[in-house]
Each structure stands twice: as C-alpha cells, then as structure tokens.
Scaffold this motif. Sequence first.
Motif, PDB file in Angstrom:
ATOM      1  N   UNK A  95       2.372  -4.463  -6.577  1.00 33.33           N
ATOM      2  CA  UNK A  95       1.305  -4.671  -5.599  1.00 33.33           C
ATOM      3  C   UNK A  95       1.295  -6.093  -5.223  1.00 33.33           C
ATOM      4  N   UNK A  96       2.466  -6.818  -5.679  1.00 34.31           N
ATOM      5  CA  UNK A  96       2.563  -8.161  -5.402  1.00 34.31           C
ATOM      6  C   UNK A  96       3.147  -8.268  -4.038  1.00 34.31           C
ATOM      7  N   UNK A  97       3.051  -9.308  -3.162  1.00 36.77           N
ATOM      8  CA  UNK A  97       3.694  -9.367  -1.922  1.00 36.77           C
ATOM      9  C   UNK A  97       4.888 -10.185  -1.968  1.00 36.77           C
ATOM     10  N   UNK A  98       5.266 -10.815  -3.107  1.00 30.58           N
ATOM     11  CA  UNK A  98       6.169 -12.080  -3.033  1.00 30.58           C
ATOM     12  C   UNK A  98       7.260 -11.793  -4.252  1.00 30.58           C
ATOM     13  N   UNK A  99       7.466 -10.582  -4.528  1.00 28.22           N
ATOM     14  CA  UNK A  99       8.364 -10.319  -5.696  1.00 28.22           C
ATOM     15  C   UNK A  99       9.931 -10.678  -5.324  1.00 28.22           C
ATOM     16  N   UNK A 100      10.595 -11.490  -6.179  1.00 28.50           N
ATOM     17  CA  UNK A 100      12.127 -11.309  -5.793  1.00 28.50           C
ATOM     18  C   UNK A 100      12.759 -10.355  -7.242  1.00 28.50           C
ATOM     19  N   UNK A 101      13.348  -9.567  -6.726  1.00 27.48           N
ATOM     20  CA  UNK A 101      14.096  -8.503  -7.525  1.00 27.48           C
ATOM     21  C   UNK A 101      15.242  -9.028  -8.137  1.00 27.48           C
ATOM     22  N   UNK A 123       0.889  -1.292  -0.127  1.00 25.23           N
ATOM     23  CA  UNK A 123      -0.040   0.074  -0.035  1.00 25.23           C
ATOM     24  C   UNK A 123       0.882   1.290  -0.052  1.00 25.23           C
ATOM     25  N   UNK A 124       2.014   1.347   0.866  1.00 26.19           N
ATOM     26  CA  UNK A 124       2.660   2.372   0.927  1.00 26.19           C
ATOM     27  C   UNK A 124       3.617   2.468  -0.625  1.00 26.19           C
ATOM     28  N   UNK A 125       3.846   1.300  -1.048  1.00 26.57           N
ATOM     29  CA  UNK A 125       4.491   1.416  -2.462  1.00 26.57           C
ATOM     30  C   UNK A 125       3.592   1.979  -3.679  1.00 26.57           C
ATOM     31  N   UNK A 126       2.317   1.441  -3.567  1.00 25.92           N
ATOM     32  CA  UNK A 126       1.469   2.010  -4.522  1.00 25.92           C
ATOM     33  C   UNK A 126       0.883   3.418  -4.309  1.00 25.92           C
ATOM     34  N   UNK A 127       1.389   3.912  -3.219  1.00 30.28           N
ATOM     35  CA  UNK A 127       1.041   5.297  -2.988  1.00 30.28           C
ATOM     36  C   UNK A 127       1.995   6.392  -3.596  1.00 30.28           C
ATOM     37  N   UNK A 128       2.908   5.858  -4.320  1.00 31.87           N
ATOM     38  CA  UNK A 128       3.977   6.327  -5.102  1.00 31.87           C
ATOM     39  C   UNK A 128       3.378   6.586  -6.625  1.00 31.87           C
ATOM     40  N   UNK A 129       2.542   5.704  -6.989  1.00 30.45           N
ATOM     41  CA  UNK A 129       2.077   5.740  -8.388  1.00 30.45           C
ATOM     42  C   UNK A 129       1.264   6.838  -8.662  1.00 30.45           C
ATOM     43  N   UNK A 130       1.345   7.494  -9.576  1.00 30.51           N
ATOM     44  CA  UNK A 130       0.542   8.526 -10.137  1.00 30.51           C
ATOM     45  C   UNK A 130      -0.166   8.464 -11.438  1.00 30.51           C
ATOM     46  N   UNK A 131      -1.439   8.391 -11.287  1.00 30.46           N
ATOM     47  CA  UNK A 131      -2.287   7.986 -12.638  1.00 30.46           C
ATOM     48  C   UNK A 131      -2.633   9.198 -13.320  1.00 30.46           C
ATOM     49  N   UNK A 132      -3.183  10.267 -12.597  1.00 30.12           N
ATOM     50  CA  UNK A 132      -3.788  11.409 -13.380  1.00 30.12           C
ATOM     51  C   UNK A 132      -2.629  12.561 -13.665  1.00 30.12           C
ATOM     52  N   UNK A 133      -3.029  13.637 -14.451  1.00 29.97           N
ATOM     53  CA  UNK A 133      -2.211  14.477 -14.784  1.00 29.97           C
ATOM     54  C   UNK A 133      -1.557  14.311 -16.128  1.00 29.97           C
ATOM     55  N   UNK A 134      -1.032  15.487 -16.468  1.00 30.60           N
ATOM     56  CA  UNK A 134      -0.345  15.505 -17.911  1.00 30.60           C
ATOM     57  C   UNK A 134      -1.506  15.625 -19.093  1.00 30.60           C
ATOM     58  N   UNK A 135      -1.060  15.597 -20.223  1.00 32.41           N
ATOM     59  CA  UNK A 135      -1.808  15.640 -21.415  1.00 32.41           C
ATOM     60  C   UNK A 135      -2.494  14.087 -21.798  1.00 32.41           C
ATOM     61  N   UNK A 136      -3.299  13.876 -22.603  1.00 35.15           N
ATOM     62  CA  UNK A 136      -4.327  12.677 -22.849  1.00 35.15           C
ATOM     63  C   UNK A 136      -3.024  11.876 -23.677  1.00 35.15           C
ATOM     64  N   UNK A 137      -3.158  10.727 -23.593  1.00 37.54           N
ATOM     65  CA  UNK A 137      -2.327   9.700 -24.178  1.00 37.54           C
ATOM     66  C   UNK A 137      -2.700   9.533 -25.595  1.00 37.54           C
ATOM     67  N   UNK A 138      -1.587   9.681 -26.263  1.00 37.89           N
ATOM     68  CA  UNK A 138      -1.638   9.560 -27.957  1.00 37.89           C
ATOM     69  C   UNK A 138      -1.012   8.275 -28.326  1.00 37.89           C
ATOM     70  N   UNK A 139      -1.388   7.829 -29.341  1.00 46.18           N
ATOM     71  CA  UNK A 139      -1.005   6.583 -30.068  1.00 46.18           C
ATOM     72  C   UNK A 139      -0.638   6.910 -31.433  1.00 46.18           C
ATOM     73  N   UNK A 140       0.285   6.099 -31.913  1.00 45.96           N
ATOM     74  CA  UNK A 140       0.884   6.038 -33.456  1.00 45.96           C
ATOM     75  C   UNK A 140       1.120   4.651 -33.625  1.00 45.96           C
ATOM     76  N   UNK A 141       0.931   4.137 -34.905  1.00 44.24           N
ATOM     77  CA  UNK A 141       1.474   2.766 -35.201  1.00 44.24           C
ATOM     78  C   UNK A 141       2.080   2.704 -36.333  1.00 44.24           C
ATOM     79  N   UNK A 142       3.030   1.809 -36.470  1.00 43.57           N
ATOM     80  CA  UNK A 142       3.666   1.435 -37.852  1.00 43.57           C
ATOM     81  C   UNK A 142       3.501   0.123 -38.005  1.00 43.57           C
TER      82      UNK A 142
END
Length: 919
Positions: free
Chosen positions: A838-844, A640-659
């Motif tokens: 957000x997993x509890x058992x991750x090895x880095x 939970x403390x880790x996920x508090x670092x994540x920012x979802x909102x803000x900035x410009x809309x996401x754009x997509x291009x394709x090749x």
Amino acid sequence: MKLKSILSFILLLLCSVVHAQQTEQLYLSGTGNDDTVKWDFFCTAGMNSGKWTSIPVPSNWELQGFGKYDYGFAKDSVRGKEQGLYKYNFKVPAAWKGKKINIVFEGSMTDTEVKLNGKSAGPMHRGAFYVFRYDVSALLKYNSSNLLEVKVAKHSANKSVNEAERKADFWIFGGIFRPVYLEALPVQHMESIAIDAGADGQLKAEVNVAGKADKLTLQLYTAEGKKYGAELSTTLSKPGITGLAGTFQAPQLWSSEFPNLYTATFTLYQKNKALHTVSKKIGFRTIVVKPRDGVYVNGTKIKFKGVNRHSFRPASGRTLSKKNSIEDVVLMKEMNMNAVRMSHYPPDGHFLDVCDSLGLYVMDELAGWHGHYDTPTGSKLVKEMLRHDVNHPSIVFWANGNEGGHNRELDPLFAAGDIQKRPVIHPWEDFNGFDTQHYREYNYGIGNYRHGHSIVMPTEFLHGMFDGGHGASLEDYWNDMLSNPLSAGGFLWDFADQGVVRTDKNNSIDTDGNRGADGIVGPYHEKEGSFFAIKEIWSPVFFEHREMTPGFDGQFNLENRYHFANLKTCQFSWKLLNLKNKQELSGKAIAPDVKPAEKGKLQVNLPQNWLSFDVLYLTATDFYGKELYTWSFPITLPGKEALSMVKITGGQPVTLKESDTLYMASANGIHLSFSKKTGVLRQVKNEKGIVPFSNGPIIQEGSSNFQNIRQRMEGENLIIESTFNRKTAYNTLQWIIYPSGWVKLNVKYFPVEYTTNFIGLNFSFPENQIKGVEYMGRGPYRVWKNRLKGNPFGVWKKDYNSTETGEAWVYPEFKGYHSNMYWCKFITKDQPFKVVTENEDVFLRLFSAAFKTDQWHNYEPLFPSGDISFMQGIPGIGTKTQRAERSGPMAMKNIFYDYEKDPARALNLTLYFDFSGNN
C-alpha cells in the motif's frame, strides 16, 4: 568478371554515350558489408595464412578468418603485424580511353601499395581512414584484362601512424575495408569543389578546374528537383582554382531539426559544350563561435546532445553499409540526440550523407589517441579528409586528434583547407575557446567549469562502461548544462558496445572485457535501460511532473527545448488505460503555440470517467512523425487497485502452535513459521509444499532489531508483533495472518546509518527457483537511484535472465532494482506467490546483478544482502571514471535524519503476501 560487374560495364558503356559529361564509376569491390566482391587473397601470418585463397572486398580480414585479433591496448610484442596480398582482374570500357582514370580507395588499413599491370600506381599510402586515389590512366589496358595487385600492411612502417591509429582504446583491424572503384573524368574536368552556403543566402564555391574550359555554371535544385534561384556563371581563362558566388533569397535553412538540403549542380563548358557535370548536396547554414559565450547555428545558441560513435559492426568490423549508417542515425535521433562525434577517425561518406539528410551535427575527427601523426603524414591526411568531407552541412567542428593525440602543427591546415572555416577542437583540452575536458566529476568538475571562461563542451562524459554512466546521472549533468550559459552540451561515451565476432573462438562475441562494453546499445543495437532514460531526459518537449488527483483540470505545464521548432509543429496524443481489464480511451490534444526555449501549457480534454482508469499516457510526436517520448501519469493512488487484490475474509479460523523457538500459524491451507526471538519469517508451506520465501524481513545489512515478540488474536486474525522499547529496540514489526491465508506485514524502522545506500527489507529466495515476474510499476527496465527516467508506468512481465550488461544482451535485465512497484507475482518453478503493497514509493529488488570488477572500482553496483527486497532507498551507479556519489546529487547516498531515533520519524513499509500458489 561476375554478373554484377558485367551489368555495371554495360551500364557504363551506355552512360558514356548519354551522360559523357558526368563522372563515371566502375566498382572493383562491392559497396559495403552487404555487397562484396571476391578477390584473390594471401595472408602472411596468423589464421589461415601462408596460402592463396579468396576474401570479400571490402572487409576486415580478421572477421573473414585471417590474421590475428588485437585490441588497441595489446603490447607491441604480441600485436598482429600480418600483411595481406590482394589480386583482382577487371576490364574497363574502351570508351574510357582518353579520359582521366583514377583508382580510388575509400579506406585501407593501413600501409597500402598499389600496382596495376605490374607497375606501381604511386607512392605507398599510410593512414587507414582516408580516401586516396591514383591516376592510372597510363597503366590501364582498355577493353582488355587488367591485373590489380594490392599489398596492405596492418602494422605501419611509420611509427606515428601506429601511435595515432593503432595504440588506441578500440579494436585494431587490417584490410581493404571500404570500397575500391575507378572513376573516369573527361580531360577537362572539375578536380574538386568546396562550397560555403550561409544562412543569409550567400553562397560561394571554390572549384579546381583541370584542362582548358571557358565557363563554369552553378544551378541549385530543391529536394523536389525544381530549379531554385538563378544560375550562377563565371568565365575561365586558365586551369586552377576559380571562385563562384551569388545570393539566394530566403533559403530553407539546414539544422539538425530541419535538415533542408539542396542539390548544387556545377557544369564546365568549352564553347558552349558541356564537358563535365558534378552535383553536390548542400545545406544553407552558418556556424559562429562567440568566445566566452557559445556556439551559434543560424543565429541560435546550441546545446549539443551528442554521443561518440565508432564505425563498427560485430561481424564486419569497420566495414559498413549505408543501411548501417541509417540504422545508427535513426537510433541516435530516437534518443533525441542532435549531435555525434566521430571517434576517432573520419567515417564512411555515407554516414555523413545520412547525418546531412536526417539531421545530426557532426564533429569530424582526424585520428589520434594519446599519439598523433607526424607533420608530413598528417598534413597529407588532413587534406584528404577535408577534400572528402568539406561540403557536408552536418559537420560543424573539426577535431585534431583525441586525448593528447594533437599535432598542433596541423591546426592551421584545417582553416586553410576549409572554405567554411569551421572551428577546430582538441578533445580533452581547454583549447581554442572550448573546454572539452573528459569525465569531470559532477561535484568537482561542474564547479570548476563554472569557474572558467571557456565554452564548456566535454567531448566525452559519463563513460558508459557496462550499465554505468550514460543515462545514470545524465539528468543532473544535463540540468546543469541547461542552466549554464557557457555550456554547449556534450558527447556521451559511447554509442554501441564494441563486441566483435571472434572467428577464432567459435564466433563468440568479445568486448575485450570492460574495454569495449561502453555502449548505450549492444553490438547488434540491443537497447539497455540507459537508452530510454536518455530518450526522456533529452526530449525536446519537457513535461513537469503532475499528480493525477480528483479535480485535475487537464492542463500540463511543458517547456519547449527545441532550438528552432515551435511546439505547434508537433502532435500530442493521449491514452487512458485500465491495467486490469485493458480497457482504453484515446484522443488528441491541440499542440500549443510555444516558441523555442519558452514554457506553455498543454490542455488535455479528458472524459468525465477518467478517474476510473489507472494511468494516462501522453505522447509527443515531432514534425516528421517520430515519437519524442511517451510519458505516463498514474491516476490518483494506484495502490488502491493493488489492495483490491488482497482477500482478508474466508477460510477457517487461524490456528497457532508454538515450539521453543517458533510460532507456527495456519490459515486456509497456508502454514507459516516465525522466530519467537526476532519475528522473522522462517518457513512457508501450502498444500503443494514449501514456498522457499523466508528469512525476512531483514533491515538492510543483516540487522532487524525486532525484540519482545508477542502473539495475540484480534477477532479472527492472528497478530505476531514486536513492541517498541526506546532503550532496547528502535524497529517494530507486525504480522497479521488472516483467515483467508493472506498475510500482512507492517514494519516501522530506522536505517542502520544516517547515510546509507540501502533502505528497505530483505528476504531470501533461491535464484534457481525463479522463472519470471509480473508486476505493476514502472518498467520494464531496471533503475538506479541516479537513473529513474525512461520507464513508463504499467503492468510488466519479465522472464528470468542473468544478463551482465555489456557482456550479454538479453534485455531488459531481470536482476536489479525496479521502481514504483504496487504488486508483483513471482513466477517460480514450483510455488508461485504474490506480494502487494500500500506504499507509493517501493523499489522491488530482484537478486544481485552479476558484474565484472574493473580496475578502477568506480562502476561496481551495490546490492543489499538477501535475494528479494522491498526498498525505500536504493543506491546510484558509477561510471568507469567516477564513483556513484561523485557523479551528481541523484547518485549520493540516502540521507536519513532520525532525530535520535524519534519513533514519529520512523519509516513505514506495509506488504501483503499470498502464498496460496493461485497466482
């Protein structure tokens, strides 16, 4: 004579007046590697040979730039066989005339001839590790200059000495490596003393009296210098061995946990005149071996938590000091060890003194490694060993050689020369009621140990070559040892890396490849990860795991794994820590009344706001104020403390291009490219340039199996994902690109094989771009599947290094697996980035640790493809003698039952990435 010798000379003159009845000493050498005296020296071959110069004594001459370095496995044809010639001039006090004067050598490698004033002091001594002496009373000039000449042959003329001492798995040195001194005794004196002080207070002594005397007394003193008990006395009618016995009421007993010592002062009289006084440190304790049962000390069955120890320092070889002995024993006690085996020869006397005073059980060993002394030579050396070591309460076993180096004709000499009748062991054999076989595999060996009837006590196990063994699989072995009534514990191989300073190679450290890199600590006592794993596993206070969830009542289940101490003699403290703002609260807990081998509870009275902290630390401290271990308990869900670092909102809309082949997404200055075919991340850019983190997620060994990649918008978020199709794909992934520039990855996947070393996701990152990491998890040391203990939970910062364990000693190692990661900041040379889960058992996993291939291919560690991984299953590590999967359940491959690719049983791993460079 140098100033120190002149002062010693004056002191001895004073002593001769004030304390004439005591044994007097005059050191001709120094007392150790921190106190040496220069002697004239000539080396016959090798480095700096063929000329007279000088050398510090004591020392091994290779470490002083003479002769030739050899490891014991060197072929005989290339072994250094140089000799060293020593000369030293000295004076003795005139007051010593008429006394018996011995010259004493505490250790000389190997064949030693001694001359005094041009005359032989006695027969050549053969055998490096034993105290020997000559009576030189008739050869000395009193109050005048004396010339001491010593010739030392590194390679013995006696084949059996070379077989026992020099064809072995350790460095081979030459020289007078322990102190040399004169001892002056009155004509009527005590030649030797042997003492047996039992746990019931019964004390008996055997004293060898030389000269005419009519009475012998013994008075005990406490550690505070107070008389203890009545004086014992016996009359004498003739020289020779006399007995002295008595009973002392309720003595404080000696054990590794409570190393209580007394001073026994013996005084020899003639017509009420004190002739000679000798004092010995003793401990009251009784050792009993009950066949098909165990080893009992003071009536309590013992499990030995031991390690093998060489007498060794990188810059001085076998020449040590009492300071070194204290350092070694303190480190062993810090790892919660209670025993040490001498490998493979008797140690310095001061090491045994420290084991006596700080508390370690000792297995003292006659030299021998696949070869042994012949009977005439060995008989003499056994007697020298016993005379020097017999009174140490720390010694509980004698070992007659090692791994086949047992001369069975010598076995009776131990009992004949030991007043305490301590058991004799043949390490590597099932002998005398002890099965001490080395390096048995867990899967084969444990079952066969249980199938037998002998007391099980491997004198070497879990060979710690490089980073294998030691702490790896120790938990499996130790749990079995605890539960097996016939187990008496065992001894790890070994204490410290034998890395010697090569004066012939620019003072570089040499472990002779994999042969000397076996230690829990490095040559200079650098601590590797196994040090802390052993410390936790062998802690005499054992805590059951406890999840810190709301409603927790503050009670912890614990077990007392001491043999003698009640836990109420310990102290317990706690600390709450907020990892983000470093706020902390601390307090103490009342030590519970829990007897040895019993279970109980520790009540920790936490404040009402304890849930607002991230981790609870519990520390147990022993009777002497030494930390046993500090356990850490993450509070609720650290994610939970880790996920508090994540920012979802803000900035410009996401754009997509394709090749034709790529989806190219942009959000808040972050530009990402994904493969249209596999969904794998191909490139990351921000406003500063390319972040070289790419080519992932790859599931284990190069297989992704992500198919039918599609993109769609969900509100402001762009989603790139695969679709699950039972017929064509079993793994799914989903990328979510948020307007903030943060990226979420969710993968559901199946391991490639049902039994596998690796479970997780791999990415590429150039190793030459990493500078370090900062992460929340357990650390700072790396882990293996079979070595997860020893790392507290917290926030750790590590700088990059490329340490090869046992070959270089910058610890903790950077590369490898790290447990229970919740977030990690990757500190790079150019573009830092951050990962949160957000997993509890991750090895880095950080890159692949370098290692040297050994000839057995058992140790070699395993790493998946790629450079950086986020894993849910990692491999164990083997030892020199055992592959990982054969060293216990914890080291076996990960077993995954997928029930024919049932989607509901897929593994799930969720990661969040911040590529903004604003870490």
